[in-house]
Scaffold this active site. Structure first.
Site, PDB file in Angstrom:
ATOM      1  N   ASP A  44       0.821  -1.204   0.000  1.00  0.00           N
ATOM      2  CA  ASP A  44       0.000   0.000   0.000  1.00  0.00           C
ATOM      3  C   ASP A  44       0.857   1.257   0.000  1.00  0.00           C
ATOM      4  OD1 ASP A  44      -1.303  -2.313   1.232  1.00  0.00           O
ATOM      5  OD2 ASP A  44      -3.022  -1.000   1.553  1.00  0.00           O
ATOM      6  N   GLU A  83      -6.537 -10.692  -4.144  1.00  0.00           N
ATOM      7  CA  GLU A  83      -6.291 -11.679  -3.096  1.00  0.00           C
ATOM      8  C   GLU A  83      -7.393 -12.728  -2.974  1.00  0.00           C
ATOM      9  OE1 GLU A  83      -3.515  -8.774  -0.316  1.00  0.00           O
ATOM     10  OE2 GLU A  83      -5.650  -9.005   0.133  1.00  0.00           O
TER      11      GLU A  83
END
Length: 717
Positions: free
Chosen positions: A323, A458
């Site tokens: 991130d 994911e």
């Protein structure tokens, strides 16, 4: 119609608070001016705790009136087992006011000066009236200080009221012991209960804070201000934290009136860089609040990186993920390269932990494999049992790509030699040990697979040849070759062979990139394939780019994290499909929650305050509508106005030691050189229209303008 509905949804959510203000409450005139400038957010009453603003300075952070504060870099918990997480410190400045009766004037967050305000009128039991203003801030210049100021105007007689401090339960992360009290302060010292690794010395934390009286009686006065100062130091930054904290408290509590001007000046300097929006106040407030929450969580002088929940929360345990480099860092690099350098320094300082991660596999990998979740040591701290700990390996390529962006922006050769090159080579070495060669049955040539991974999506577990993972690995090899040549250093010939031979799954019939081998169109969690076009800038046709966007957008769960939709906005802006781009742009910041523009991770909640979403949204402004693309040779600009705006200024961007601004509207883009560093490279701006190239030098105090409908290039002369 689709983008209009998205806009209406966002517009209503962002303006509902302003409507309440106008209908139910008058706004103080000094605040109203700043609201109209996009620099202040106001609410007439205390918001719910989960929507309260945070204050932070990159060293210490807290949510206003919350019972907890955090210091960046202070973690408690054993590795992936406990796991390591931000250590909770009981709050010392969550000061509330209790009186016989009170009338709210309002609560406000100043986004330019980073101060949170609360104003109210009270009447005490004796019938005396007074006006109070509370001010909270995490001092930007004196980063070890949290400050709460209380100003009282009681012109009609003495005023009496009570004070409370919400400090919550004792910390289970740090065992604090009282260490003496003075006339006006209390002090504590403690160490974390469980270090991240057994070889660590437990971090010590010292706190010296102004005593908070249970009641106050303020004599008749036009204005009196009380200063409640908290000084925090740790063994990470000083040998004797308690002595250092006491010196800080003694020095600055005695000079209370000097603290706020110094803090405001520091933040105003930071806020010189950013975005000015003309014509859409809600968008201006969204951008300014996003920049505030992002920059307040990090500091160039304290390189402990960024976490998805910011510094003022324990969201995601305070860990650093991809991130940081992929979503938040690109914006920071544009406007504050010194802070961006601190973020990559964090990775350099933990290169040994990345090497240990590579060695932890059976058989071990070579080079450095950065952990999916990093905290204090740089070793893997992803909670046990999560597959991402083992298989989500693209993060090493993401970090190498971030270093490439820094190199292209600064061309800092000293940094490249000392810090950049060791990481870049270590990542390429890891990828070389991770690929699997095989013979292509069609071409009879050698190709390379990266098997058993989790991609950015994911929802997909243990797949082969994630197209994103493989392409970011390819870039890692190419960049390692590039910098090796730059430095005149030999490199393995295998790097070129692997980079050229990595499998990039593609469906010829649909003319799209496949997310991974065998992908069959199932729902995905977040942006994945669309990241190939931006930020990775894979060379592909416009048709393939559009096909990728059109194919994966409806297959992305609407309950996914906030940053995803910004990438679709950027993609459609590239293709000049502006109505669709606008719909995703609005959706990209629909998770902002009024009144103080706190971000939630998903439409339904998730981590608060989710600054990964902030990062994606800001990229849709800078790199989407700003049209910025960074390469080894130049920066390309192809700007477009965001919907419902009249003009945009990108203020004080950085390139090759120059600080410049870019202003654009529907017809014209204007470049202005604001500042030149000592070692800056002279720049020119170039545009080619109908085969005719125009180049103009970029010089101080000499703005130059071009047509905004055609790409413009900023480059070294």
């Amino acid at each position: 119609m689709r983008y209009t509905l998205h806009f209406l949804y966002v517009f209503l959510s962002l303006t509902s608070i302003a409507f309440i203000n106008a209908q139910e409450h008058s706004i103080p005139s000094d605040w109203n001016d700043r609201i109209q400038q996009g620099n202040l957010l106001f609410y007439p009453r205390k918001p719910p705790n989960e929507l309260m603003a945070s204050i932070a300075n990159g060293y210490v952070g807290t949510v206003v009136l919350n019972d907890t504060m955090y210091v960046s870099g202070v973690f408690n918990g054993y590795s992936s087992v406990t796991p390591s997480h931000r250590a909770r410190i009981p709050a010392t400045s969550a000061i509330g006011i209790v009186s016989n009766s009170s009338t709210e004037i309002g609560w406000a967050l100043d986004l330019e000066e980073a101060v949170f305000y609360h104003r109210l009128n009270i009447t005490d039991k004796s019938g005396h009236n007074c006006t109070l203003e509370q001010r909270w801030y995490a001092h930007r210049e004196l980063t070890h200080l949290l400050v709460h100021e209380l100003s009282v105007a009681s012109p009609d007689g003495p005023c009496n009221f009570q004070l409370t401090n919400t400090s919550g339960a004792l910390s289970t992360d740090i065992t604090f012991y009282p260490n003496g009290t003075g006339q006006n302060y209390v002090s504590f010292y403690g160490t974390i209960n469980e270090p991240e690794e057994p070889y660590e010395t437990p971090t010590g934390i010292a706190i010296v804070a102004t005593t908070i009286p249970s009641s106050m009686s303020v004599p008749e006065t036009n204005l009196t201000t009380f200063y409640f100062v908290t000084a925090i130091t740790t063994t990470l930054d000083t040998i004797d934290p308690l002595e250092s904290a006491l010196v800080l408290w003694t020095t600055y509590s005695a000079e209370g009136k000097e603290l706020l001007p110094l803090h405001k000046a520091a933040w105003r300097k930071i806020s010189e860089a950013g975005v000015s929006i003309r014509g859409d106040l809600n968008l201006a407030q969204a951008i300014n609040s996003s920049l505030y929450y992002l920059i307040s969580s990090v500091n160039a002088e304290w390189p402990y990186s960024l976490s998805p929940g910011g510094l003022a929360s324990n969201g995601y345990n305070g860990h650093t993920f991809w991130d940081c480099e992929t979503w938040m860092y690109p914006n920071i690099l544009l406007i504050h390269p010194d802070i961006a350098k601190g973020l990559i320094d964090y990775r350099f300082n933990r290169l040994a932990g990345a090497h240990l991660k590579a060695l932890s596999y059976d058989p071990p990998y070579a080079g450095s494999m950065f952990p999916w979740e990093s905290a204090f040591t740089g070793e893997e701290v992803c909670p046990s049992g999560y597959g991402t700990c083992i298989y989500e390996i693209h993060i090493s390529g993401d970090i190498s790509f971030a270093l490439r962006q820094y190199w292209y922006t600064t061309k800092d050769k000293d940094w490249l030699i000392s810090d950049g090159y060791p990481i870049i080579v270590a990542v390429a070495t890891f990828w070389e040990s991770r690929v699997t060669p095989y013979t292509n049955s069609t071409t009879n040539g050698t190709q390379y697979a990266i098997n058993n991974v989790i991609p950015p999506d994911e929802f997909a577990a243990n797949v082969n040849n994630s197209v994103y993972t493989n392409y970011v690995a390819k870039i890692s090899f190419e960049f390692a070759i590039e910098v090796s040549k730059e430095m005149g250093v030999d490199y393995p010939s295998s790097w070129s062979e692997i980079a050229d031979g990595l499998v990039l799954p593609f469906n010829e019939e649909l003319d799209i990139h496949l997310e991974y081998d065998g992908y069959d169109g199932t729902i995905i969690k977040q942006a994945d394939v669309v990241l190939l076009g931006y930020p990775l800038m894979m060379n592909m046709s416009s048709k393939v780019r559009e096909n990728d966007l059109n194919y994966y957008a409806p297959r992305t769960t609407p309950q996914g994290p906030a940053m995803t939709w910004a990438m679709y906005a950027i993609g459609y802006i590239e293709l000049n499909i502006m109505d669709v781009a606008a719909s995703y742009f609005f959706r990209g910041y629909s998770n902002i929650k009024p009144p103080f523009n706190v971000w939630t991770e998903t439409p339904g909640g998730g981590t608060v305050n989710f600054i990964t979403g902030v990062g994606g949204f800001l990229q849709s402004v800078f790199f989407g509508y700003g049209g910025i693309r960074l390469s080894d040779q130049n920066i390309k600009f192809l700007p477009n106005l965001p919907p419902n705006t009249d003009g945009v200024t990108l203020r004080r961007l950085n390139y090759l030691g120059n600080i410049y601004s870019v202003d654009f509207d529907n017809t014209t883009v204007t470049f202005s050189l604001d500042q030149v560093d000592v070692n800056a490279v002279s720049l020119e701006v170039e545009q080619t229209i109908s085969g005719k190239t125009t180049s103009k030098p970029l010089e101080l105090n000499k703005p130059i303008s071009f047509k905004s409908s055609t790409a413009v290039y900023l480059q070294a002369k």
